[in-house]
Each structure stands twice: as C-alpha cells, then as structure tokens.
Design a protein around this motif. Structure first.
Motif, short mmCIF file in Angstrom:
data_model
loop_
_atom_site.label_atom_id
_atom_site.label_comp_id
_atom_site.label_asym_id
_atom_site.label_seq_id
_atom_site.Cartn_x
_atom_site.Cartn_y
_atom_site.Cartn_z
N LEU A 12 11.93 17.42 19.68
CA LEU A 12 10.66 17.26 19.69
C LEU A 12 10.41 17.54 18.00
O LEU A 12 9.53 16.82 17.52
CB LEU A 12 9.87 18.42 20.57
N ALA A 13 10.79 18.49 17.47
CA ALA A 13 10.52 18.64 15.85
C ALA A 13 11.05 17.77 15.40
O ALA A 13 10.25 17.23 14.36
CB ALA A 13 11.09 20.21 15.68
N SER A 14 12.02 17.13 15.44
CA SER A 14 12.83 16.03 14.56
C SER A 14 11.85 14.93 14.94
O SER A 14 11.54 13.93 13.88
CB SER A 14 14.14 15.74 14.89
N SER A 15 11.20 14.40 16.20
CA SER A 15 10.49 13.28 16.32
C SER A 15 9.14 13.50 15.55
O SER A 15 8.91 12.45 15.05
CB SER A 15 10.09 13.45 17.85
N VAL A 16 8.20 14.59 15.48
CA VAL A 16 7.30 14.70 14.78
C VAL A 16 7.49 14.40 13.39
O VAL A 16 6.64 13.50 12.63
CB VAL A 16 6.72 16.23 14.99
N GLU A 17 8.49 14.85 12.84
CA GLU A 17 8.88 14.80 11.36
C GLU A 17 9.24 13.11 11.12
O GLU A 17 8.98 12.46 10.17
CB GLU A 17 10.01 15.86 10.68
N MET A 18 10.19 12.71 11.90
CA MET A 18 10.49 11.30 11.94
C MET A 18 9.51 10.41 12.05
O MET A 18 9.46 9.25 11.17
CB MET A 18 11.81 11.12 12.87
N VAL A 19 8.44 10.56 12.77
CA VAL A 19 7.38 9.74 12.61
C VAL A 19 6.69 9.61 11.49
O VAL A 19 6.05 8.52 11.01
CB VAL A 19 6.45 10.05 14.00
N GLU A 20 6.35 10.74 11.12
CA GLU A 20 5.50 10.81 9.71
C GLU A 20 6.48 10.20 8.61
O GLU A 20 5.93 9.41 7.80
CB GLU A 20 5.41 12.23 9.24
N ALA A 21 7.90 10.29 8.52
CA ALA A 21 8.52 9.63 7.53
C ALA A 21 8.65 8.13 7.72
O ALA A 21 8.59 7.37 6.96
CB ALA A 21 9.92 10.25 7.69
N LEU A 22 8.52 7.77 9.10
CA LEU A 22 8.69 6.28 9.42
C LEU A 22 7.52 5.63 8.98
O LEU A 22 7.90 4.37 8.56
CB LEU A 22 8.91 6.29 10.90
N THR A 23 6.48 6.13 8.89
CA THR A 23 5.39 5.44 8.21
C THR A 23 5.37 5.01 6.83
O THR A 23 5.26 3.90 6.57
CB THR A 23 3.85 6.28 8.51
N ILE A 24 6.01 5.59 6.14
CA ILE A 24 6.38 5.62 4.61
C ILE A 24 7.42 4.35 4.66
O ILE A 24 7.17 3.56 3.60
CB ILE A 24 6.69 6.60 3.90
N VAL A 25 8.45 4.49 5.50
CA VAL A 25 9.66 3.59 5.38
C VAL A 25 9.18 2.22 5.88
O VAL A 25 9.46 1.20 5.19
CB VAL A 25 10.76 4.12 6.24
N LEU A 26 8.15 2.37 6.86
CA LEU A 26 7.63 0.98 7.20
C LEU A 26 6.88 0.26 5.94
O LEU A 26 6.89 -0.79 5.86
CB LEU A 26 6.92 1.24 8.34
N ALA A 27 5.99 0.93 5.50
CA ALA A 27 5.11 0.49 4.37
C ALA A 27 5.93 0.07 3.13
O ALA A 27 5.67 -1.03 2.65
CB ALA A 27 4.18 1.85 3.89
N VAL A 28 7.04 0.72 2.86
CA VAL A 28 7.85 0.40 1.90
C VAL A 28 8.66 -0.88 2.34
O VAL A 28 8.66 -1.80 1.51
CB VAL A 28 8.72 1.42 1.49
#
Length: 251
Positions: A12-28
């Motif tokens: 769960l903790a990793s999912s939260v952080e990965m969702v936030e990181a994914l937003t940047i990865v997708l934008a780039v």
C-alpha cells in the motif's frame, strides 16, 4: 500476522508513492519521449534496489530489541505524519491531492523546454523522471528496509513493494493517464494507521514491554487507531463545517 501486515503495508505504501511518481513519468513520456522517461525511471529504480540491498542486511544483523526501539520510533514519526495529513484531507481542512492537476502542470513545464528530436535521449526528461522516482522511492525504500529488518522479513517487504511497482506501472502504461481515480487519500490513511500501529508495537517491544496476546496485539492496536481516526475525522468535519458557516455569515 507479522508477515501479512508487512506485505500489505509495503504494497500500500509503495502504491501511494508509485502513483505520484507515475504522474511525472507519464508527463515526461508523452511530451519528451518514452526513451528518456523510462531511462530516468530505470536508473532511479536500480539505485533504490542497491540502497535496499545494502542497508537491509546491515540492519538485519543488529540486535533485535534496540533495532525495534529505533525503527518503532521512526515509524511512529513517519506514520503519524501520513495519518495526520490524511485526517485533515478527509475532514476538508486540507485539499485532496489532484493527480490530474499535477499531470497538467508537469506536461506544460515539459513542453516549455522545446521540441525533442524523435528517438533522442532528452537530458531534461531523464533528469526529471530520475529525481521524481528517486524521491518518491526513498520513502518506499525506508519502509521496505525498516519493516523488513524489524519483522525479520526483508524479502516479503521487498516483494510487497515490487508487486506495487508492477501493478501501478502496468496500469499507467496501459491507459497513458495518471491514476486519478485511485483513492489516494484512503490509501494514505490506511498506511498511516498501519505504520503508527507497527511503530507503537515495535517501539514498546524494544523498550522491554510485553504485549498481551503477542502478535495479536497488532490487530488490537489497529482497531484502536482506526476507531480514533473515525472520531478525529468526525470532530474535524464538524469544526470545518462550523468555520465555513461563520465565514459565510461574515461575508
């Protein structure tokens, strides 16, 4: 019971952080090219894996009682912060995190850097995704290492984090949109309560306390903190509603 909570908390903790990181990865990826986005992501994940591989076994060799005292105290600090922010968001005192707004802002910033030659490795894209994934991932690494070492289940904690990475990355690459429908604050609420629960349990054990029922006390603590959360959020919502009503009357 330790094993179940270790895997679940890591996931769960990793999912939260990965969702936030994914937003940047997708934008780039969508503006600067997927080669650059995935290169920066891969570099950050390799560094995080090295951090876990180095520090996990080192902590595991420390005496268990002082280790649990230190880790428990750190988890309490870390968990209470997540818990507090989640309660403030749930009650309306703090705005919910908006992944769509973050995605739009990061996309605009990436587009402002100018055009990228097709197939070229973009320095801006690599640096941004590396920094974003690394910063979000450091919290994941902290949870994996501390949970794994204290529960003597480093492998299970790593598996939980790895599963979260695969699920979030697969969903993001499949739909090419930020996972804004994920109940992020609910996840943060859950993780905050779980971290606080483990922090309390391990810190007390490290200080020499003996919990009635052994590991079953974890479930009892979880119920107590969950009930306290409900009470705090209900009280805060009433305060927020009363404050909003006074503001309208004054206006």
């Amino acid at each position: 019971m330790h094993e179940v909570f270790v895997v679940l908390s890591s996931f769960l903790a990793s999912s939260v952080e990965m969702v936030e990181a994914l937003t940047i990865v997708l934008a780039v990826g969508l503006t600067r090219g997927w080669r650059s986005a995935l290169s920066g992501t891969a570099a950050a994940l390799i560094l995080l894996a090295v951090i876990v591989a180095l520090f996990g076994p080192v902590l595991s060799r420390l005496p268990l009682q002082p280790l649990r005292l230190i880790v428990g105290a750190l988890l309490l600090i870390f968990g209470v912060q997540w818990w507090r922010k989640a309660m403030l968001r749930a009650s309306g005192f703090k705005a919910l995190h908006d992944e769509d707004a973050t995605f739009a802002a990061e996309t605009a910033a990436a587009q402002a850097q100018g055009a990228v030659r097709p197939g070229a490795l973009d320095t801006y894209g690599v640096a941004l995704t590396f920094k974003s994934v690394l910063l979000e991932g450091l919290e994941v690494a902290f949870i994996v290492v501390t949970f794994g070492a204290s529960a003597q289940q480093l492998g299970l904690a790593a598996w939980g984090a790895g599963a979260a990475l695969v699920v979030v990355l697969a969903l993001g690459l499949l739909i090419h949109r930020p996972l804004s429908q994920v109940p992020e604050n609910t996840l943060k609420f859950t993780v905050g309560v779980m971290l606080t629960t483990f922090g309390t349990f391990w810190a007390a054990e490290g200080a020499g306390a003996v919990w009635p029922g052994g590991d079953a006390a974890i479930l009892g603590l979880l119920v107590v903190y969950a009930a306290a959360s409900y009470g705090f959020v209900t009280w805060l919502r009433r305060r927020h509603t009363a404050r909003a009503a006074r503001t309208e009357v004054t206006a």
